[in-house]
Motif scaffolding. Structure first.
Motif, PDB file in Angstrom:
ATOM      1  N   UNK A  39      -9.908  23.597  62.657  1.00 32.37           N
ATOM      2  CA  UNK A  39     -11.251  24.175  62.748  1.00 32.37           C
ATOM      3  C   UNK A  39     -11.769  24.149  64.193  1.00 32.37           C
ATOM      4  N   UNK A  40     -11.639  22.994  64.847  1.00 31.79           N
ATOM      5  CA  UNK A  40     -12.143  22.863  66.220  1.00 31.79           C
ATOM      6  C   UNK A  40     -11.288  23.686  67.187  1.00 31.79           C
ATOM      7  N   UNK A  41      -9.971  23.675  66.972  1.00 26.42           N
ATOM      8  CA  UNK A  41      -9.090  24.448  67.854  1.00 26.42           C
ATOM      9  C   UNK A  41      -9.417  25.940  67.769  1.00 26.42           C
ATOM     10  N   UNK A  42      -9.754  26.407  66.577  1.00 27.31           N
ATOM     11  CA  UNK A  42     -10.124  27.811  66.412  1.00 27.31           C
ATOM     12  C   UNK A  42     -11.445  28.123  67.085  1.00 27.31           C
ATOM     13  N   UNK A  43     -12.349  27.143  67.047  1.00 24.95           N
ATOM     14  CA  UNK A  43     -13.674  27.294  67.652  1.00 24.95           C
ATOM     15  C   UNK A  43     -13.583  27.389  69.173  1.00 24.95           C
ATOM     16  N   UNK A  44     -12.718  26.560  69.750  1.00 26.92           N
ATOM     17  CA  UNK A  44     -12.667  26.424  71.213  1.00 26.92           C
ATOM     18  C   UNK A  44     -11.401  27.036  71.799  1.00 26.92           C
ATOM     19  N   UNK A  45     -10.971  28.155  71.266  1.00 30.24           N
ATOM     20  CA  UNK A  45      -9.831  28.845  71.874  1.00 30.24           C
ATOM     21  C   UNK A  45     -10.333  29.638  73.090  1.00 30.24           C
ATOM     22  N   UNK A  46      -9.418  30.138  73.897  1.00 28.96           N
ATOM     23  CA  UNK A  46      -9.820  30.918  75.078  1.00 28.96           C
ATOM     24  C   UNK A  46     -10.686  32.096  74.633  1.00 28.96           C
ATOM     25  N   UNK A  47     -11.838  32.209  75.265  1.00 27.04           N
ATOM     26  CA  UNK A  47     -12.756  33.285  74.906  1.00 27.04           C
ATOM     27  C   UNK A  47     -13.743  32.892  73.827  1.00 27.04           C
ATOM     28  N   UNK A  48     -13.562  31.700  73.247  1.00 26.79           N
ATOM     29  CA  UNK A  48     -14.504  31.217  72.245  1.00 26.79           C
ATOM     30  C   UNK A  48     -15.469  30.218  72.856  1.00 26.79           C
ATOM     31  N   UNK A  49     -15.872  29.240  72.078  1.00 27.91           N
ATOM     32  CA  UNK A  49     -16.749  28.189  72.568  1.00 27.91           C
ATOM     33  C   UNK A  49     -15.985  27.329  73.578  1.00 27.91           C
ATOM     34  N   UNK A  50     -16.664  26.897  74.645  1.00 30.61           N
ATOM     35  CA  UNK A  50     -16.000  26.029  75.612  1.00 30.61           C
ATOM     36  C   UNK A  50     -15.722  24.667  74.997  1.00 30.61           C
ATOM     37  N   UNK A  51     -14.580  24.087  75.349  1.00 28.00           N
ATOM     38  CA  UNK A  51     -14.278  22.716  74.918  1.00 28.00           C
ATOM     39  C   UNK A  51     -15.010  21.713  75.800  1.00 28.00           C
ATOM     40  N   UNK A  52     -15.289  22.112  77.034  1.00 27.43           N
ATOM     41  CA  UNK A  52     -16.074  21.315  77.969  1.00 27.43           C
ATOM     42  C   UNK A  52     -16.576  22.264  79.048  1.00 27.43           C
ATOM     43  N   UNK A  53     -17.565  21.802  79.815  1.00 25.61           N
ATOM     44  CA  UNK A  53     -18.083  22.628  80.905  1.00 25.61           C
ATOM     45  C   UNK A  53     -18.091  21.833  82.193  1.00 25.61           C
ATOM     46  N   UNK A  54     -18.058  22.561  83.285  1.00 24.06           N
ATOM     47  CA  UNK A  54     -17.954  21.911  84.596  1.00 24.06           C
ATOM     48  C   UNK A  54     -19.316  21.611  85.192  1.00 24.06           C
ATOM     49  N   UNK A  55     -20.366  22.264  84.708  1.00 27.16           N
ATOM     50  CA  UNK A  55     -21.690  22.042  85.287  1.00 27.16           C
ATOM     51  C   UNK A  55     -22.749  22.212  84.223  1.00 27.16           C
ATOM     52  N   UNK A  56     -23.915  21.622  84.510  1.00 29.84           N
ATOM     53  CA  UNK A  56     -25.048  21.861  83.646  1.00 29.84           C
ATOM     54  C   UNK A  56     -25.448  23.323  83.735  1.00 29.84           C
ATOM     55  N   UNK A  57     -25.777  23.903  82.602  1.00 25.25           N
ATOM     56  CA  UNK A  57     -26.382  25.229  82.665  1.00 25.25           C
ATOM     57  C   UNK A  57     -27.892  25.052  82.695  1.00 25.25           C
ATOM     58  N   UNK A  58     -28.624  26.109  82.476  1.00 25.65           N
ATOM     59  CA  UNK A  58     -30.061  26.098  82.751  1.00 25.65           C
ATOM     60  C   UNK A  58     -30.791  24.898  82.160  1.00 25.65           C
ATOM     61  N   UNK A  59     -30.654  24.684  80.861  1.00 31.84           N
ATOM     62  CA  UNK A  59     -31.414  23.600  80.253  1.00 31.84           C
ATOM     63  C   UNK A  59     -30.877  22.248  80.668  1.00 31.84           C
ATOM     64  N   UNK A  60     -29.563  22.183  80.921  1.00 31.36           N
ATOM     65  CA  UNK A  60     -28.982  20.919  81.333  1.00 31.36           C
ATOM     66  C   UNK A  60     -29.505  20.477  82.695  1.00 31.36           C
TER      67      UNK A  60
END
Lengths: 97, 380
Positions: A39-60
């Protein structure tokens, strides 16, 4: 750390591994997904949800500001006037101390 | 069974990074893929008679996580020493905001260490290097590069890049040392920034690391990737291995993924050979890497957002700084005894924005029950 034989360490690690393994089975069952890994692997495949991010986005970015204030030991986010100790510092500064 | 080197790495985490004390209370958070690491650390803490609690979490999306976390955290008045949070995940970094909100009331007596790429190599290689040793190498890189205007970067594999640096772009220094209120991301050992301009050719002959879950072997020594970079963008790429070439196509097809978003310098000399796992362990290896796609700057400084971040990593790297004839050899960095600059950011991995909470400003959190205060240490 107390002296302990490698055999005792092995026994301890195996016992705790079994405990945590049981925890995982119980938690995954309660989570209600048949195959969590797939389930998680399908969610975070390339082009899907990120598995992690390198920086805070706006709200972060706001959270990072709060953490930076925390690092500075801020008692509050900002103050509108000097308090007593600040006045002493200001007085010292103007008197060249 | 855990091997001796991995067990030593577990001890190094507790002794050298966390500096564990008998009075500490430890909370171990873990995803299913990292349950062995959670068990190893729990066992090591039990041996030391340090109180430990565990919280399982589903990666990325877990509606029940906040409640389980709340129930596992000790009451503030029960705490004798620090609250130490250790988290372990293999492929993901999850629940950044939920954790920050939950532990804010324990600050400044809270230390957080979050591991990504959890596997035996995290302990047996990356964590066996002392954070002070990483810090001294990061300082050496920062002393040379932070004030530079121009860098020329080459590698034995054939990389030849020209870079300009702008002081408006922030530097990141992950060295395994916590600042009050901050989070230590493990594995540690990297300096990075955003290049104001970059062009040339880059040969990634060590590994890739992408912010997606993939079972693909990340090692590139048998089939290096060549990327031609012009004006800060990948304009062409090649790889002799058809599956890897297809994977690159999939990545670069993402909107804005051809932008260079990061210039990274690995400093963890405990990492020598690439591991197959898509991992940050490979990224920390001494050498140069370029992150394509999402950048590492504040949103107001670099103005695009990208769903993907693909690190392409070279083995080693020689960095010429301005006109200095003496280059910086990333595989042989002379540690610096100087002070670490205070302006760098420590953290370089965050969870994606999937949680429902919205930070309204630096003092408040907008929850389903309305605005709640986001408490700073001993304040608000």
């Amino acid at each position: 750390m107390a002296d302990i034989t490698s055999e005792k360490v092995r026994e301890l690690v195996e016992r705790v591994l079994a405990e945590v393994g049981d925890e995982v089975k119980g938690q995954e069952k309660a989570f209600g997904v048949a195959d969590l890994h797939t389930s998680v692997a399908g969610l975070a495949k390339v082009g899907g949800l990120s598995a992690w991010e390198i920086s805070y986005k706006t709200t972060h970015a706001s959270l990072e500001r709060a953490q930076e204030l925390a690092r500075l030991g801020a008692k509050s986010a900002w103050e509108i006037s000097y308090k007593t100790t600040s006045s002493v510092i200001e007085k010292d500064r103007t008197q060249g101390r | 069974m855990i091997d001796a080197k991995t067990w030593d790495g577990v001890q190094s985490l507790l002794d050298n990074y966390v500096r564990i004390q008998a009075s500490d209370t430890v909370l171990v958070m873990y995803t299913s893929d990292s349950y062995e690491a959670a068990a190893w650390v729990s066992a090591a803490l039990e041996l030391r008679k340090v109180a430990v609690r565990r919280v399982w979490m589903a990666p990325l999306r877990d509606d029940g996580f906040q409640e389980r976390l709340r129930l596992a955290l000790p009451a503030l008045e029960q705490l004798n020493g620090r609250l130490v949070v250790l988290s372990f995940e293999r492929d993901t970094m999850s629940h950044t905001r939920a954790l920050a909100e939950a532990v804010s009331k324990y600050q400044p007596n809270c230390a957080i260490y979050r591991s990504i790429s959890t596997c035996p190599s995290l302990f047996s290689n990356a964590l066996r290097v002392l954070p002070e040793e990483l810090s001294a190498r990061n300082i050496a890189v920062l002393e040379r590069c932070m004030t530079a205007q121009r860098l020329k970067i080459t590698t034995a594999g054939g990389t030849d890049l020209s870079v300009t640096i702008d002081p408006k772009h922030r530097w990141i220094s992950n060295r395994g040392i916590a600042r009050p209120g901050g989070v230590v991301i493990l594995p540690a050992g990297e300096v990075a920034t955003f290049p104001a301009s970059i062009h040339g050719v880059f040969i990634a002959d060590f590994a890739f690391n992408v912010n997606a879950i993939t079972e693909r072997d990340s090692r590139l020594h048998d089939h290096p990737i060549t990327v031609w970079v012009e004006d800060g963008r990948a304009v062409r790429y090649e790889c002799d291995d058809p599956p890897t070439s297809g994977f690159l196509e999939e990545c670069f097809h993402t909107h804005c993924a051809y932008n260079v978003g990061e210039l990274g310098f690995g400093t963890n000399f405990g990492v020598r050979d690439a591991i197959p796992l898509n991992s940050h362990i490979n990224e920390r290896r001494p050498g140069i890497h370029i992150g394509f796609g999402q950048h590492n700057q504040d949103p107001g400084v670099v103005g695009y957002q990208c769903a993907i971040h693909l690190d392409l990593i070279a083995r080693g790297g020689i960095v010429w700084v301005n006109d200095d004839p003496e280059p910086l050899d990333l595989e042989n960095i002379a540690p610096s005894s100087g002070h670490h600059p205070g302006s760098t950011r420590d953290e370089d991995v965050f969870s994606p924005e999937t949680e429902e909470l919205e930070i309204d400003d630096c003092c408040g959190i907008l929850t389903s029950e309305g605005l709640k205060l986001f408490s700073l240490p001993q304040a608000l």
